[in-house]
Design a protein around this motif. Structure first.
Motif, mmCIF file in Angstrom:
data_model
loop_
_atom_site.group_PDB
_atom_site.id
_atom_site.type_symbol
_atom_site.label_atom_id
_atom_site.label_comp_id
_atom_site.label_asym_id
_atom_site.label_seq_id
_atom_site.Cartn_x
_atom_site.Cartn_y
_atom_site.Cartn_z
ATOM 1 N N GLU A 20 0.631 -1.154 -0.191
ATOM 2 C CA GLU A 20 0.065 0.146 -0.082
ATOM 3 C C GLU A 20 0.799 1.189 0.098
ATOM 4 O OE1 GLU A 20 -3.681 -1.962 2.338
ATOM 5 O OE2 GLU A 20 -2.334 -0.613 3.406
ATOM 6 N N SER A 21 2.153 1.314 0.319
ATOM 7 C CA SER A 21 2.796 2.228 0.307
ATOM 8 C C SER A 21 3.615 2.742 -1.091
ATOM 9 C CB SER A 21 4.189 2.049 1.431
ATOM 10 O OG SER A 21 3.521 1.857 2.826
ATOM 11 N N PRO A 22 3.296 3.673 -1.727
ATOM 12 C CA PRO A 22 4.346 4.216 -2.877
ATOM 13 C C PRO A 22 5.454 4.525 -2.476
ATOM 14 C CG PRO A 22 2.691 5.881 -2.343
ATOM 15 C CD PRO A 22 2.128 4.563 -1.523
ATOM 16 N N LYS A 28 8.034 6.533 -8.184
ATOM 17 C CA LYS A 28 7.625 8.017 -9.036
ATOM 18 C C LYS A 28 8.668 8.281 -9.765
ATOM 19 C CE LYS A 28 4.580 9.306 -5.349
ATOM 20 N NZ LYS A 28 4.185 10.449 -4.379
ATOM 21 N N SER A 56 -5.306 -4.091 -1.628
ATOM 22 C CA SER A 56 -5.224 -3.113 -2.311
ATOM 23 C C SER A 56 -6.379 -2.581 -3.100
ATOM 24 C CB SER A 56 -4.043 -3.110 -3.395
ATOM 25 O OG SER A 56 -4.382 -4.029 -4.497
ATOM 26 N N ARG A 103 -1.178 -3.903 -7.261
ATOM 27 C CA ARG A 103 -0.928 -2.611 -6.426
ATOM 28 C C ARG A 103 -1.364 -1.360 -6.677
ATOM 29 N NH1 ARG A 103 5.292 -2.006 -4.186
ATOM 30 N NH2 ARG A 103 5.073 0.076 -5.343
ATOM 31 N N GLN A 104 -2.096 -0.640 -6.099
ATOM 32 C CA GLN A 104 -2.910 0.246 -6.481
ATOM 33 C C GLN A 104 -1.943 1.360 -7.011
ATOM 34 O OE1 GLN A 104 -6.543 1.252 -4.773
ATOM 35 N NE2 GLN A 104 -6.945 3.258 -5.656
ATOM 36 N N ASP A 105 -0.956 1.803 -6.322
ATOM 37 C CA ASP A 105 -0.123 2.889 -6.783
ATOM 38 C C ASP A 105 0.592 2.558 -8.055
ATOM 39 O OD1 ASP A 105 1.465 1.205 -4.596
ATOM 40 O OD2 ASP A 105 3.015 2.369 -5.804
ATOM 41 N N ALA A 140 -1.865 2.788 -10.861
ATOM 42 C CA ALA A 140 -2.014 4.196 -11.245
ATOM 43 C C ALA A 140 -1.172 5.049 -12.302
ATOM 44 C CB ALA A 140 -2.301 5.155 -9.878
ATOM 45 N N THR A 141 0.023 4.593 -12.223
ATOM 46 C CA THR A 141 1.186 4.935 -12.860
ATOM 47 C C THR A 141 1.979 3.997 -13.952
ATOM 48 O OG1 THR A 141 2.877 4.196 -11.120
ATOM 49 C CG2 THR A 141 1.845 6.413 -11.046
#
Length: 399
Positions: free
Chosen positions: A8-10, A15, A47, A119-121, A124-125
């Motif tokens: 859960e931790s980006p 990035k 997630s 994993r959601q982050d 998203a990227t």
């Protein structure tokens, strides 16, 4: 640090890699035993960037009762970053089709939507470079897959794009009717007052039956009673419609019974059952999966008795819409297909797509063939004259 916390931790590294266009998938592993993959699978479920059809409890029941009987081997693919932190999991099953090894999402025809668990982050990227790295890693696995046949994938899920949409794709043969529900909106925004009045008029006939009620099956006794009714009524209903009974396929009844009876860690069951019933019979049944945001219908039927004349399926659907709206859900779908009753409730479509991705030279021709067949099927579905011809041919073959 726990696995869930890692997922859960980006990270700043992720990035930076996204900005530079570098791929972040460093390792691709495969599991052929569901229980070996279970800890990673369940951690990625938290997630919440996957559909409820990809829950471990749902798909493990399908593999045990249906996949195994069809000689499908579990092929759980996990992609990780350089620190071996899971980024996504693909719940696949591999089987031989015309001499070609094809990997498809677990669940077969019983899942409306197919997705990886992300994993959601990362989802998203995710970039094209990430997807290229994933395919490259799968190609190098000892599983020796020729084709990835990824069908019925939603383009978006809960307002986030499905990263698989970055890969070559085509629109699925069938659409999925969708209802969106604004939190706190009046009931008339979900179902018009005029339609509600029509249903209320029909329901008065049913309300005269002793013990008439809407039931959400929660106990083992209720669930078994609903399923016993379903597996009694559905074959009769499908025969009357001159349709093949897919619920008679090997292992399907056992799969559905297992999933309906499997409690989820956060409450509810892997498949939830709603019914209209009275003391004398179960009048109508709708069952589907739910995740706190979306209810997605899987199967349904209604009585062969005189009560069928009063639209019990539509009345139950109204009750289900209101039930989930009152609990803060924001969408509801009625499964693949454009049946007329679905359009009474669902005015939009969930965009879904298919991808046929060859991994070997032998798989290249197979992927072309699969893609062409899917295009032809969509053409038939979208052309009324061809659709009528196909339905007439199917009815003739079932006589």
């Amino acid at each position: 640090m726990t696995m869930a916390a890692v997922i859960e931790s980006p990270t700043a590294t992720a990035k930076a890699q996204t900005r530079s266009g570098a791929q972040r998938i460093a390792h691709v592993d495969v599991f052929h035993d569901l229980h070996e993959a279970e800890p990673i699978w369940r951690s990625l479920e938290t997630s919440q960037f996957s559909t409820p059809y990809q829950r471990f409890d749902f798909l493990s029941a399908w593999q045990r009762h249906v996949g195994t009987r069809n000689d499908l081997q579990p092929c759980i693919i996990v992609a990780c970053d350089a620190e071996r932190r899971p980024l996504l999991l693909l719940p696949l099953a591999v089987g031989a089709e015309n001499g070609v090894r094809v990997a498809r999402f677990m669940g077969g025809k019983h899942t409306t939507f197919n997705m990886a668990l992300w994993r959601q982050d990362f989802a998203a990227t995710a970039t094209q470079a990430d997807l290229d790295a994933l395919l490259r890693g799968i190609r190098e696995l000892p599983a020796k897959i020729d084709v990835l046949a990824f069908i019925r994938q939603p383009r978006h899920w809960r307002e986030l794009q499905n990263p698989m949409a970055l890969l070559p794709s085509q629109t699925s043969a069938n659409g999925c009717p969708l209802m969106t529900m604004a939190p706190g909106a009046p009931p008339s925004e979900r179902i018009s007052n005029s339609f509600r009045r029509r249903l209320k008029g029909k329901e008065r006939k049913l309300q005269a039956l002793p013990g008439y009620r809407h039931c959400v099956a929660t106990t083992e006794t209720e669930i078994k009673r609903m399923l016993d009714a379903f597996f009694t009524i559905k074959p009769l209903r499908m025969a009357a419609q001159k349709l093949p009974n897919v619920f008679a396929d090997p292992g399907v009844e056992e799969f559905l019974r297992t999933a309906c009876l499997t409690p989820l860690p956060d409450g509810g069951h892997a498949i939830e059952i709603h019914a209209l019933e009275c003391d004398a019979e179960v009048i109508a049944i709708f069952a589907g999966v739910a995740d706190g945001h979306r209810f997605s219908m899987m199967f349904n039927t209604y009585t062969m008795s005189e009560s069928a004349h009063y639209s019990p399926g539509l009345i139950l659907m109204r009750d289900i819409v209101d039930y989930y709206a009152e609990r803060g859900y924001t969408s509801l779908d009625l499964g693949i297909g454009s049946d007329d009753y679905k359009r009474l409730f669902c005015k939009d479509n969930e965009p879904i797509f298919d991808s046929y991705l060859p991994l070997t030279a032998r798989g290249r021709m197979a992927a072309i063939g699969m893609s062409s067949m899917a295009h032809a099927k969509r053409l038939v579905k979208q052309t009324p004259a061809l659709k009528r011809m196909a339905q007439a041919l199917r009815a003739a073959l079932l006589r």
